[in-house]
Design a protein around this motif. Sequence first.
Motif, PDB file in Angstrom:
ATOM      1  N   LYS A  83      79.525  19.061   7.086  1.00 20.00           N
ATOM      2  CA  LYS A  83      79.361  19.247   5.564  1.00 20.00           C
ATOM      3  C   LYS A  83      80.614  19.085   4.987  1.00 20.00           C
ATOM      4  CE  LYS A  83      77.230  22.843   2.924  1.00 20.00           C
ATOM      5  NZ  LYS A  83      76.326  24.221   2.912  1.00 20.00           N
ATOM      6  N   ALA A  84      80.675  18.546   3.875  1.00 16.92           N
ATOM      7  CA  ALA A  84      81.806  18.531   3.087  1.00 16.92           C
ATOM      8  C   ALA A  84      81.636  19.236   1.743  1.00 16.92           C
ATOM      9  CB  ALA A  84      82.206  17.140   2.766  1.00 16.92           C
ATOM     10  N   LEU A  85      82.387  20.032   0.969  1.00 19.54           N
ATOM     11  CA  LEU A  85      81.985  20.938  -0.052  1.00 19.54           C
ATOM     12  C   LEU A  85      82.998  20.770  -1.026  1.00 19.54           C
ATOM     13  CD1 LEU A  85      79.917  23.181  -0.706  1.00 19.54           C
ATOM     14  CD2 LEU A  85      81.731  24.747  -0.120  1.00 19.54           C
ATOM     15  N   TYR A  86      82.509  20.511  -2.232  1.00 21.22           N
ATOM     16  CA  TYR A  86      83.424  20.486  -3.457  1.00 21.22           C
ATOM     17  C   TYR A  86      83.298  21.958  -4.256  1.00 21.22           C
ATOM     18  CZ  TYR A  86      84.382  19.446  -8.276  1.00 21.22           C
ATOM     19  OH  TYR A  86      84.735  19.295  -9.515  1.00 21.22           O
ATOM     20  N   ASN A  87      84.642  22.483  -4.383  1.00 27.96           N
ATOM     21  CA  ASN A  87      84.548  23.740  -4.965  1.00 27.96           C
ATOM     22  C   ASN A  87      85.551  23.656  -6.239  1.00 27.96           C
ATOM     23  OD1 ASN A  87      84.767  26.133  -5.935  1.00 27.96           O
ATOM     24  ND2 ASN A  87      84.724  27.104  -3.881  1.00 27.96           N
ATOM     25  N   GLY A 128      89.957  29.348  -3.746  1.00 28.26           N
ATOM     26  CA  GLY A 128      88.510  28.409  -3.580  1.00 28.26           C
ATOM     27  C   GLY A 128      88.418  27.914  -2.259  1.00 28.26           C
ATOM     28  N   VAL A 129      89.529  27.290  -1.578  1.00 28.22           N
ATOM     29  CA  VAL A 129      89.599  26.847  -0.139  1.00 28.22           C
ATOM     30  C   VAL A 129      88.929  28.113   0.689  1.00 28.22           C
ATOM     31  CG1 VAL A 129      90.921  26.057   1.648  1.00 28.22           C
ATOM     32  CG2 VAL A 129      91.294  25.109  -0.595  1.00 28.22           C
ATOM     33  N   ILE A 130      89.543  28.981   0.708  1.00 27.46           N
ATOM     34  CA  ILE A 130      89.272  29.921   1.742  1.00 27.46           C
ATOM     35  C   ILE A 130      87.795  30.442   1.639  1.00 27.46           C
ATOM     36  CG2 ILE A 130      89.801  32.479   0.886  1.00 27.46           C
ATOM     37  CD1 ILE A 130      91.261  32.873   3.383  1.00 27.46           C
ATOM     38  N   GLU A 131      87.178  30.459   0.356  1.00 35.66           N
ATOM     39  CA  GLU A 131      86.004  30.955   0.122  1.00 35.66           C
ATOM     40  C   GLU A 131      84.972  29.830   0.761  1.00 35.66           C
ATOM     41  OE1 GLU A 131      84.527  30.214  -4.267  1.00 35.66           O
ATOM     42  OE2 GLU A 131      85.368  31.985  -3.987  1.00 35.66           O
ATOM     43  N   SER A 132      85.108  28.523   0.608  1.00 34.98           N
ATOM     44  CA  SER A 132      84.382  27.464   0.939  1.00 34.98           C
ATOM     45  C   SER A 132      84.182  27.320   2.442  1.00 34.98           C
ATOM     46  CB  SER A 132      85.207  26.244   0.342  1.00 34.98           C
ATOM     47  OG  SER A 132      85.265  26.225  -1.031  1.00 34.98           O
ATOM     48  N   PHE A 133      85.082  27.846   3.092  1.00 35.31           N
ATOM     49  CA  PHE A 133      84.989  27.990   4.575  1.00 35.31           C
ATOM     50  C   PHE A 133      84.272  28.986   5.060  1.00 35.31           C
ATOM     51  CE2 PHE A 133      88.277  24.602   4.172  1.00 35.31           C
ATOM     52  CZ  PHE A 133      87.650  23.806   5.065  1.00 35.31           C
ATOM     53  N   GLU A 134      83.906  30.078   4.417  1.00 37.02           N
ATOM     54  CA  GLU A 134      82.773  31.075   4.837  1.00 37.02           C
ATOM     55  C   GLU A 134      81.599  30.605   5.445  1.00 37.02           C
ATOM     56  OE1 GLU A 134      82.696  33.713   1.265  1.00 37.02           O
ATOM     57  OE2 GLU A 134      84.780  34.367   1.544  1.00 37.02           O
ATOM     58  N   ASP A 135      81.231  29.469   4.694  1.00 39.65           N
ATOM     59  CA  ASP A 135      80.045  28.987   5.556  1.00 39.65           C
ATOM     60  C   ASP A 135      80.479  27.885   6.698  1.00 39.65           C
ATOM     61  OD1 ASP A 135      78.026  27.090   5.997  1.00 39.65           O
ATOM     62  OD2 ASP A 135      77.812  26.412   4.243  1.00 39.65           O
ATOM     63  N   GLU A 136      80.017  28.496   7.796  1.00 37.79           N
ATOM     64  CA  GLU A 136      80.659  27.967   9.132  1.00 37.79           C
ATOM     65  C   GLU A 136      80.250  26.459   9.301  1.00 37.79           C
ATOM     66  OE1 GLU A 136      79.375  30.425  12.281  1.00 37.79           O
ATOM     67  OE2 GLU A 136      80.449  32.022  11.566  1.00 37.79           O
ATOM     68  N   LYS A 137      79.433  25.806   8.590  1.00 34.55           N
ATOM     69  CA  LYS A 137      78.965  24.511   8.564  1.00 34.55           C
ATOM     70  C   LYS A 137      79.891  23.563   8.002  1.00 34.55           C
ATOM     71  CE  LYS A 137      73.905  25.717   9.361  1.00 34.55           C
ATOM     72  NZ  LYS A 137      72.640  25.254   8.767  1.00 34.55           N
ATOM     73  N   VAL A 138      80.565  24.288   7.158  1.00 31.29           N
ATOM     74  CA  VAL A 138      81.483  23.349   6.341  1.00 31.29           C
ATOM     75  C   VAL A 138      82.653  22.836   6.934  1.00 31.29           C
ATOM     76  CG1 VAL A 138      83.163  23.292   4.459  1.00 31.29           C
ATOM     77  CG2 VAL A 138      80.937  24.274   4.106  1.00 31.29           C
ATOM     78  N   ALA A 139      82.993  21.539   7.069  1.00 34.28           N
ATOM     79  CA  ALA A 139      84.276  21.026   7.747  1.00 34.28           C
ATOM     80  C   ALA A 139      85.334  20.546   6.940  1.00 34.28           C
ATOM     81  CB  ALA A 139      83.600  19.664   8.727  1.00 34.28           C
ATOM     82  N   LEU A 140      84.894  20.299   5.596  1.00 36.74           N
ATOM     83  CA  LEU A 140      85.938  19.467   4.631  1.00 36.74           C
ATOM     84  C   LEU A 140      85.557  20.048   3.234  1.00 36.74           C
ATOM     85  CD1 LEU A 140      88.106  17.133   4.749  1.00 36.74           C
ATOM     86  CD2 LEU A 140      86.277  15.902   3.899  1.00 36.74           C
ATOM     87  N   VAL A 141      86.719  20.358   2.768  1.00 41.11           N
ATOM     88  CA  VAL A 141      86.673  20.975   1.259  1.00 41.11           C
ATOM     89  C   VAL A 141      87.503  20.455   0.374  1.00 41.11           C
ATOM     90  CG1 VAL A 141      87.140  22.954  -0.182  1.00 41.11           C
ATOM     91  CG2 VAL A 141      86.180  23.323   2.213  1.00 41.11           C
TER      92      VAL A 141
END
Length: 308
Positions: free
Chosen positions: A209-213, A102-115
Amino acid sequence: MKLSVIIPTVNRGGLLDKALDSIAKQTLDQNLFEVIVVDNGSTDSTELIVNSFMGKIKNLVYIYDKNPGLHVGRHRGLFAAKADILVYGDDDIEATPTWLEGVIESFEDEKVALVGGKNLPKFEVEPPQWIKCLWEKDKKIEYLSIIDLGDQKKEISPAFVFGCNFSIRKSVLQEAKGFHPDGMPKNLIKYRGDGETYVAKFIQNRGYKALYNPKASVYHFVPKERMTKDYFKMRAFLEGISQSYTDIRYGNKTLNLMKEKIKIFMKDVLGRDVEIYKSYIKGYEYHQNEIKRDRKLLIWVMKDSYLE
């Protein structure tokens, strides 16, 4: 190497064993991640436990650093990391099998800084009713580092990514000049700062950007001694120290004005518990008084960076 998993620890070998076992069972190919355990001066079986996983986790690194402070372990992991994505986990988590996937797929978006993801409670014993009510009301108890924001991936406030499950781009953490001080031994408690909260605010202020996955989720162990009002009062005292630290660094309002802000916060978070609120104020006042008494502490608070 895509991910560097960093686990600071001290004298909690039994819990660390479960954390490492859950990492050994990840769905993500072990060639894609390393695990760095940073031992902050343990005297128990921590090193032996790490060594027992050398054949189970392909890229496992053990680092010993006796210098106290959670930020020390976090930064030693940063310095040793080979990957561009840093995955900080506590030694008392048990990761779900899809955590790193889940972490690695979340950072596929280059705008994501924190997951972050779910930090689900793993209660040692049946929790008291007031703990159950807090959890069921908001699915979030900050003092226990547990949170559940649902089953959909979404952008969130960086404040909802707690330190026990905190994945960040290395470049962003370096831009922030690392973490501020956080967990400290009791005899050094006045050197506590605002830890990863500072990093989350840095990310928010930069507009990153911070993402919740929900795939990137863990279980967080909640021992019975933490399910007490005394523990919450202690945590409130520590949060008061952290707030004082932040106010001094950034020249915020005086204590009298802060009391109203803190009071509102404590009512919202902890259900109008006066004793917990008072503990928060005591922590704040303690740190303010220590600053007046100890010039070296003021120098520590105002340091530009704690990376060294």
